[in-house]
Scaffold this active site. Structure first.
Site, PDB file in Angstrom:
ATOM      1  N   SER A  25     -16.153 -69.590 -49.740  1.00 40.58           N
ATOM      2  CA  SER A  25     -15.038 -68.686 -49.435  1.00 40.58           C
ATOM      3  C   SER A  25     -13.750 -69.282 -49.989  1.00 40.58           C
ATOM      4  O   SER A  25     -13.797 -70.153 -50.861  1.00 40.58           O
ATOM      5  CB  SER A  25     -14.953 -68.456 -47.924  1.00 40.58           C
ATOM      6  OG  SER A  25     -14.069 -67.398 -47.643  1.00 40.58           O
ATOM      7  N   ASN A  26     -12.614 -68.847 -49.506  1.00 43.87           N
ATOM      8  CA  ASN A  26     -11.338 -69.394 -49.973  1.00 43.87           C
ATOM      9  C   ASN A  26     -10.337 -69.391 -48.819  1.00 43.87           C
ATOM     10  O   ASN A  26     -10.654 -68.951 -47.718  1.00 43.87           O
ATOM     11  CB  ASN A  26     -10.835 -68.613 -51.187  1.00 43.87           C
ATOM     12  CG  ASN A  26     -10.628 -67.148 -50.851  1.00 43.87           C
ATOM     13  OD1 ASN A  26      -9.760 -66.792 -50.078  1.00 43.87           O
ATOM     14  ND2 ASN A  26     -11.495 -66.282 -51.399  1.00 43.87           N
ATOM     15  N   HIS A  27      -9.120 -69.847 -49.101  1.00 42.02           N
ATOM     16  CA  HIS A  27      -8.149 -70.061 -48.018  1.00 42.02           C
ATOM     17  C   HIS A  27      -7.363 -68.822 -47.605  1.00 42.02           C
ATOM     18  O   HIS A  27      -6.471 -68.930 -46.772  1.00 42.02           O
ATOM     19  CB  HIS A  27      -7.133 -71.126 -48.450  1.00 42.02           C
ATOM     20  CG  HIS A  27      -7.716 -72.493 -48.580  1.00 42.02           C
ATOM     21  ND1 HIS A  27      -8.306 -73.145 -47.529  1.00 42.02           N
ATOM     22  CD2 HIS A  27      -7.807 -73.323 -49.642  1.00 42.02           C
ATOM     23  CE1 HIS A  27      -8.733 -74.323 -47.928  1.00 42.02           C
ATOM     24  NE2 HIS A  27      -8.451 -74.462 -49.214  1.00 42.02           N
ATOM     25  N   SER A  28      -7.656 -67.671 -48.166  1.00 41.65           N
ATOM     26  CA  SER A  28      -6.826 -66.499 -47.840  1.00 41.65           C
ATOM     27  C   SER A  28      -6.870 -66.197 -46.338  1.00 41.65           C
ATOM     28  O   SER A  28      -7.943 -66.138 -45.738  1.00 41.65           O
ATOM     29  CB  SER A  28      -7.326 -65.278 -48.617  1.00 41.65           C
ATOM     30  OG  SER A  28      -6.679 -64.129 -48.140  1.00 41.65           O
ATOM     31  N   ALA A  35      -8.666 -61.665 -51.489  1.00 38.33           N
ATOM     32  CA  ALA A  35      -9.074 -62.772 -52.353  1.00 38.33           C
ATOM     33  C   ALA A  35     -10.595 -62.691 -52.446  1.00 38.33           C
ATOM     34  O   ALA A  35     -11.325 -63.180 -51.572  1.00 38.33           O
ATOM     35  CB  ALA A  35      -8.639 -64.094 -51.751  1.00 38.33           C
TER      36      ALA A  35
END
Ligand code: CTP
Length: 406
Positions: free
Chosen positions: A217-220, A284
């Protein structure tokens, strides 16, 4: 006119109530109470003289916020920022507004916090004049009111009747319920700028499963997309928020569709776009997903491990190919060659405009409550200062309203 009970625009809206030194200041207590009852959040700024007419304690108790009078607190030096007050407000209502304050507003004089806040306010400003009949009728006051009206200040007409001087005539501040209805209508006007538009917002991070335990995943945080969904809905749009996993509350009036992976977001967004007037692509989205998801937890072994990834489908590009004359807004989060990358995405995905933020800018990016963005379209670029995400969302919503007004 809208009654305070039936007017949804006041619910959750930020009303900055300015009180000046007039006997009508006693009515500000009732005004504040009515605004609160209608669901508004109220902050109060007073001129030093206004304190002689109504106590800060009364107004602080009713508004449930400390009262602001001076530029700074002499006890601890804390600065009362007129800029952030003006940015906080959805409407700046000065009631009562004396002839003196109206004259200073017309001339741009900034010798107290209430006036500096007026000069820096970007929201709609309304004034409810209160004064003796001759002062009100005087050509100087009338000219000041005309000047202010020309600059977009909305005037709540004073009533006729017995004045504090004992004279009869025009100059009595409008009654609190009429002022609340006036503010409601003012916010309704703003709300109507996107009335009837069906818009999709994608927000948050997607989650690509590796096995039942791990994911990519990502930090959004989703904050920017949620703020945009809220601002569009507040302007009357019918908003569908296609969202990755977040802990954020659903903005008022927004329909929320929860998804996990890029593939799920693709399906939900493409389907919703069929009946929509446009979409804002704030999510994101993972560009790659594991080629296959292990049904059981992958156990570690001695050597290194490689996970084959395959490309996900590009939701924005797909909507861009289908959009026709509909609206499509994109986002670009970059770390280098920001402008060039954003311009390339604008063209490639057929966005009407793209919102560029750079991780190199302090206060921009993932989890915070602020953002620093540049809005880029075919005609050029507009660089915005560091603003709260809500304010950035407001500016984006204004651009979107302009797109539909063309
Ligand atoms: N986007 C999308 N679907 C994807 C990937 C991105 O809808 N599968 C949207 C984002 O919501 C955003 C814009 O496309 O509005 C970002 O463009 P993109 O070039 O995909 O950005 P990145 O994924 O960050 O690309 P790169 O890694 O090349 O910078």
């Amino acid at each position: 006119m809208t009654s305070p009970e039936t007017c949804p625009p006041l619910a959750g809206r930020h009303i900055l109530l300015g009180i000046t030194g007039s006997i009508a200041a006693y009515k500000a207590a009732m005004l504040c109470r009515l605004l609160k009852t209608a669901g508004a959040e109220v902050r109060v700024v007073m001129t030093p003289l206004a304190k002689q007419f109504i106590t800060p304690l009364t107004m602080a108790t009713l508004s449930k916020n400390p009262i602001l009078v001076e530029f700074f607190d002499p006890e601890n030096g804390a600065w009362n920022s007129h800029v952030s007050l003006g940015e906080w407000a959805d409407c700046y209502l000065i009631a009562p507004a004396t002839a003196n304050t109206l004259a200073k507003m017309a001339c741009g004089i900034a010798d107290n916090l209430l006036l500096t806040t007026y000069l820096s306010a970007r929201c709609p400003v309304a004034v409810a004049p209160a004064m003796d009949l001759d002062m009100y009728a005087h050509e100087a006051t009338q000219q000041n009111l005309r000047t202010l009206a020309r600059r977009g200040v909305r005037i709540v007409e004073p009533g006729e009747g017995e004045l504090a001087s004992g004279l009869q005539g025009k100059g009595r501040m409008a009654e609190p319920d009429a002022i609340v209805a006036f503010v409601s209508d003012l916010l309704c006007e703003k709300k109507k700028s996107l009335q009837g538009k069906r818009l999709i917002v994608t927000a948050g991070a997607t989650i690509e499963a590796i096995d039942p335990v791990r994911f990519i995943s990502n930090h959004s945080s989703g904050k920017m997309g949620y703020a945009i969904a809220g601002e569009l809905a507040a302007r009357g749009a019918c908003v569908k928020l296609v969202t990755g996993r977040t802990s954020l509350p659903t903005p008022a009036g927004v329909e929320r569709v929860d998804v996990l992976s890029a593939a799920e977001m693709y399906e939900a967004a493409v389907q919703a776009f069929d009946g929509a007037d446009g979409a804002v692509m704030c999510a994101a989205v993972a560009d790659y997903t594991p080629d296959r998801v292990s049904e059981t937890k992958i156990k570690k072994c001695d050597g290194d491990m490689y996970i084959p990834l395959r490309r996900t489908r590009d939701i924005a590009a797909e909507l861009g190919a289908r959009k026709g004359s509909r609206l499509l807004v994109g986002f670009a989060l970059e770390t280098h060659d920001e402008q060039a990358h954003a311009e390339a995405k604008l063209e490639k995905k057929n966005f009407d405009f793209i919102v560029l933020n750079s991780l190199r800018d302090a206060g921009a990016g993932f989890r915070g409550d602020t953002n620093k963005v540049t809005l880029i379209d075919a005609a050029g670029r507009e660089e915005l200062p560091l603003l709260s995400k809500r304010e950035v969302a407001g500016r984006i919503a204004e651009r979107i309203a302009k797109f539909f007004a063309q």
